[in-house]
Design a protein around this motif. Sequence first.
Motif, PDB file in Angstrom:
ATOM      1  N   SER A 261       0.816  -1.210   0.000  1.00 13.07           N
ATOM      2  CA  SER A 261       0.000   0.000   0.000  1.00 13.07           C
ATOM      3  C   SER A 261       0.849   1.260   0.000  1.00 13.07           C
ATOM      4  O   SER A 261       0.613   2.186  -0.787  1.00 13.07           O
ATOM      5  CB  SER A 261      -0.940  -0.012   1.220  1.00 13.07           C
ATOM      6  OG  SER A 261      -1.746  -1.165   1.233  1.00 13.07           O
TER       7      SER A 261
ATOM      8  N   GLU B 245       2.551   1.755  -3.311  1.00 14.97           N
ATOM      9  CA  GLU B 245       1.666   2.306  -4.339  1.00 14.97           C
ATOM     10  C   GLU B 245       1.537   3.822  -4.192  1.00 14.97           C
ATOM     11  O   GLU B 245       1.498   4.556  -5.185  1.00 14.97           O
ATOM     12  CB  GLU B 245       0.296   1.645  -4.244  1.00 14.97           C
ATOM     13  CG  GLU B 245       0.296   0.198  -4.726  1.00 14.97           C
ATOM     14  CD  GLU B 245      -0.986  -0.551  -4.416  1.00 14.97           C
ATOM     15  OE1 GLU B 245      -1.161  -1.663  -4.932  1.00 14.97           O
ATOM     16  OE2 GLU B 245      -1.816  -0.018  -3.635  1.00 14.97           O
TER      17      GLU B 245
ATOM     18  N   GLU C  39      -8.964   1.384  -0.798  1.00 13.93           N
ATOM     19  CA  GLU C  39      -8.187   0.195  -0.479  1.00 13.93           C
ATOM     20  C   GLU C  39      -7.084   0.497   0.541  1.00 13.93           C
ATOM     21  O   GLU C  39      -6.808  -0.321   1.434  1.00 13.93           O
ATOM     22  CB  GLU C  39      -7.557  -0.385  -1.749  1.00 13.93           C
ATOM     23  CG  GLU C  39      -8.553  -0.972  -2.736  1.00 13.93           C
ATOM     24  CD  GLU C  39      -9.254   0.074  -3.589  1.00 13.93           C
ATOM     25  OE1 GLU C  39     -10.180  -0.304  -4.342  1.00 13.93           O
ATOM     26  OE2 GLU C  39      -8.873   1.266  -3.510  1.00 13.93           O
ATOM     27  N   HIS C  40      -6.469   1.672   0.432  1.00 15.14           N
ATOM     28  CA  HIS C  40      -5.412   2.025   1.377  1.00 15.14           C
ATOM     29  C   HIS C  40      -5.984   2.373   2.744  1.00 15.14           C
ATOM     30  O   HIS C  40      -5.365   2.055   3.774  1.00 15.14           O
ATOM     31  CB  HIS C  40      -4.587   3.188   0.826  1.00 15.14           C
ATOM     32  CG  HIS C  40      -3.779   2.813  -0.374  1.00 15.14           C
ATOM     33  ND1 HIS C  40      -3.102   3.735  -1.146  1.00 15.14           N
ATOM     34  CD2 HIS C  40      -3.537   1.613  -0.960  1.00 15.14           C
ATOM     35  CE1 HIS C  40      -2.493   3.109  -2.144  1.00 15.14           C
ATOM     36  NE2 HIS C  40      -2.749   1.823  -2.050  1.00 15.14           N
TER      37      HIS C  40
ATOM     38  N   ALA D  46      -6.638  -0.894   4.299  1.00 13.37           N
ATOM     39  CA  ALA D  46      -5.390  -1.512   4.758  1.00 13.37           C
ATOM     40  C   ALA D  46      -4.933  -0.890   6.073  1.00 13.37           C
ATOM     41  O   ALA D  46      -4.548  -1.604   7.013  1.00 13.37           O
ATOM     42  CB  ALA D  46      -4.304  -1.356   3.692  1.00 13.37           C
TER      43      ALA D  46
END
Length: 736
Positions: free
Chosen positions: A123, A126, A349-350, A353
């Motif tokens: 993560s 990215e 998504e991060h 996470a």
Amino acid sequence: MKIKPILVFMAVVSSSLAIAQQPIYLDRTRPVEDRVEDALSRMTLEEKVRLCHAQAKFSSAGVPRLGIPEIWMSDGPHGVRAEINWNDWGYSKWKNDSITAFPALTALAATWNRDMSALYGKSIGEEARYREKDVLLGPGVNIYRTPLNGRNFEYMGEDPYLAGEMAVPYVKEIQKNGVAACVKHFALNNQEIWRGSVDVVLSDRALYEIYLPAFRKTVQEGGAWTIMGAYNRIWNQHCCHNNRLLNRILRDEWGFDGVVITDWGGAHDTKEAALNGLDIEMGSFTNGLTSESEFTFDDYYLGKPYLKMIRNGEVPEATVDAKARNILRLIFRTAMNTDKPFGSVASPEHYAAAKEIGDEAIVLLKNNGILPLNPSKYRKVLVVGENAIRLLNEGGGSSELKVKDMFSPLDAIRAVYGDGVKYTEGYRSGRPRYGKEDKISGRILDSLRIQAVDMARDADVVIYIGGLNKNAFQDCESTDRREYNLPWGQDRIIEELVAVNPNVIVANITGNAYAMPWLNKVPAVIQSWYLGTMIGPSMADVISGKVNPSGKLPFSFPKRIEDNGAHYYGERSYPGIENTGDGPRQEYLDDIFVGYRWHDTKKIPAMFPFGYGLSYTAFKYGKPSLSADEIAAGGSLTLTVPVTNIGSVEGKEVVQLYISDEKSSLPRPLKELKGFRKVNLKPGQTEEVSFTVTADDLKFFDDKTHEWVAEPGAFKALIGSSSTDIRVKSRFKYRQ
């Protein structure tokens, strides 16, 4: 319009000739080493030297003439820092550099979950890739030696096995994004006081058994592309150009083929930097945080002075060739890697996470049954403490972050417990300022404390969210903590709160251990960390029971600071003694007995031991089995133990394996961590947890022969829920 065949043929031939004449260094189908040598052969001496030092606060040069791009770096390790100006420490105030704040690395270590480390690395990699960074300055794997170290929150605890195992997936996943991890601070940067000058004196046993293994794993197993040198000295030589550390250990013993980068301002001598393994010099003539310099980048130690020494024959040109090779290899792996993904930033998504990592990081230290806190039972909830609303992404030094969102504990608690939630500060700490602190008057602190205690009388339950923050002399780069107790009168606040309301849940946020003189009076204690963007939802879900806590302490909490091994021997051991002319000198008199090794061996019980953490359920360990009753040299055995959730709710348990040598020719700790696994179990579910024990797990470092040794004899495998909560044991032998 119709194209004649002859024109098409000529175009194809022309294109083929262009491909054939393309320089090898631009051909990504060729092996990297071929590309490196081809590029190096085309460079002038001046271009090689220019690669070796900064061209901006966070950038080093490429070779524009050859189309080789520059390198862009960013502070980490738990988020990509906001853009800094080209040549001063001010923020550039861009509108598009807000990011996700991930939990600090102490929190990651507290998950004891390699999958969380991989998710973290993926993560944050990215986000770094999206921001077009080539090097992310992290992770930090320095060992937690003293609870007063202001930078402990950036590191992964007191045990070298845990730190190494948790760092490797982080490094691997970052680099899959074409972004280099920069493992720091190599080595022995275990305090901030005198960090730029202190000379650390220690045994080779302590060096190899405690302070180097996590670094070695990131190099040999993680394949780290860059390493950052530390500020301090070892063997009276600065780490950023330390011959033994960088040449003999890092490159010769470990086979490192990456780039060594200074910490900002960590270089001090041109000849040493030329000869002793340094590749890129950053931030010289500043303090690495705030101060500026009148020198230009070409005036750096590896700038004009280095070029002059080469031309005068004082150092071989081969030294700059070696540095340039390493740097070109890094550029081909990162800036010129056309296969890397695009990345993303502050995505759902991060956030998910960050939330998942934070959920698994929180450690339940004490619970008399009040937790989880039922929202239907407790209507009038009082939240006390500045950290319930403070932006803990601010301050702390180079890890300061500019977040897109920050979900506070208070807002998250209100979302769960409704309109009955009230809030009061309880104390006030002032603004985060590097090296300085705001003075809060006693009158203000008294007023805030009295107000909090008065409000607590009418509450069903009090949730106290205090602890430390990123201010100077707390959890902050460049300064160490002054005391082991909580600052700003918090111990008195907690004592007075529980005196008027017995239902006080202490949910402190820190990156360090601290004293708890009120521990026996409060019904519950939760250890949270700097959990970043999703700190509030993670804390609220653990408090309410939506998430069953599963974090385990990555370092011991001593009862008193004197119970810690670094402090036991007085100022010679921490922070060191300042010698006239030579700078401060510090002796690691605790030697290999760091953390739980110290508490075990000296029979000094910790307040909360390494590996400790409670759950809302309970786990039973069954009888272990061994695949063999002995290990031969070069061999291994498998140890298996059944673990059952005997409670009523689903939960995760960290099963920990320690090895004990029953008899040794040299002093050894009573036990050492050699394995761990985190398992998720539903009520009544049993899982067989297996560990492989190898001969390497039995070794100690013999500093007389300079080798790792496993001596024949009897060993014990100790399996448990913490370093002191050993549930089952097995005995086996080792033979050569």
